[in-house]
Design a protein around this motif. Sequence first.
Motif, PDB file in Angstrom:
ATOM      1  N   HIS A 148       0.712  -1.133  -0.031  1.00 51.00           N
ATOM      2  CA  HIS A 148       0.037  -0.066  -0.051  1.00 51.00           C
ATOM      3  C   HIS A 148       0.735   1.385   0.113  1.00 51.00           C
ATOM      4  O   HIS A 148       0.634   2.006  -0.763  1.00 51.00           O
ATOM      5  N   VAL A 149       1.837   1.288   0.810  1.00 53.50           N
ATOM      6  CA  VAL A 149       2.778   2.287   0.885  1.00 53.50           C
ATOM      7  C   VAL A 149       3.521   2.723  -0.322  1.00 53.50           C
ATOM      8  O   VAL A 149       3.719   3.748  -0.915  1.00 53.50           O
ATOM      9  N   ARG A 150       4.092   1.754  -0.935  1.00 54.89           N
ATOM     10  CA  ARG A 150       4.751   1.683  -2.128  1.00 54.89           C
ATOM     11  C   ARG A 150       3.978   2.175  -3.388  1.00 54.89           C
ATOM     12  O   ARG A 150       4.418   2.806  -4.170  1.00 54.89           O
ATOM     13  N   ARG A 151       2.796   1.603  -3.234  1.00 57.51           N
ATOM     14  CA  ARG A 151       1.889   2.076  -4.438  1.00 57.51           C
ATOM     15  C   ARG A 151       1.544   3.598  -4.204  1.00 57.51           C
ATOM     16  O   ARG A 151       1.234   4.387  -5.158  1.00 57.51           O
ATOM     17  N   ARG A 152       1.238   4.092  -3.112  1.00 57.86           N
ATOM     18  CA  ARG A 152       0.807   5.470  -2.922  1.00 57.86           C
ATOM     19  C   ARG A 152       2.121   6.529  -3.162  1.00 57.86           C
ATOM     20  O   ARG A 152       1.932   7.495  -3.595  1.00 57.86           O
TER      21      ARG A 152
END
Length: 161
Positions: A148-152
């Motif tokens: 999730h953090v990497r996609r954001r």
Amino acid sequence: MAGVPLCILFAVALILLHRAAWLAVLSAVPSLFVLVGAVQYAPEAALEQRGVRESVVIVADSAAGTSSDNHRFTLRGKDGSELEEKLEYNGDAWAPKVGDRLDVISDPQGEVPMEEADEVDASGRLDGLIGGTVTWTLMVVLAGWRGHVRRRRGIEYDLPV
């Protein structure tokens, strides 16, 4: 039988979804605890709850004098009667010999094979099962959060780290 393919599927899903092979490698340890705990907890719990503990003497070994690792011990109880069920032992690391005394736990209903009393540890199997499940669950949450953090942040998954 279903546990091994599910563990492999979990590892493949981690690799494909997160492009992080290290997550799949880390998932192998808790998966072992889950598999071993799930397979061995039920029989050991049955032996602990309804099993009959008995002190026996080994009177015969089916593998005596052979190079076989599969032993089937004929046992005699304290009262001198031979037990109907035979104790099975695979391996040569420490194989009891004819004349040795053992404490065994047998299932009076005959559904669970007899085991040596000191090897029955249902609470230890349950602890391993719970520990593996909790660790696996935490890994899934952390892997999901990492994704999730990497996609954001817009980070592409082209590297396996």
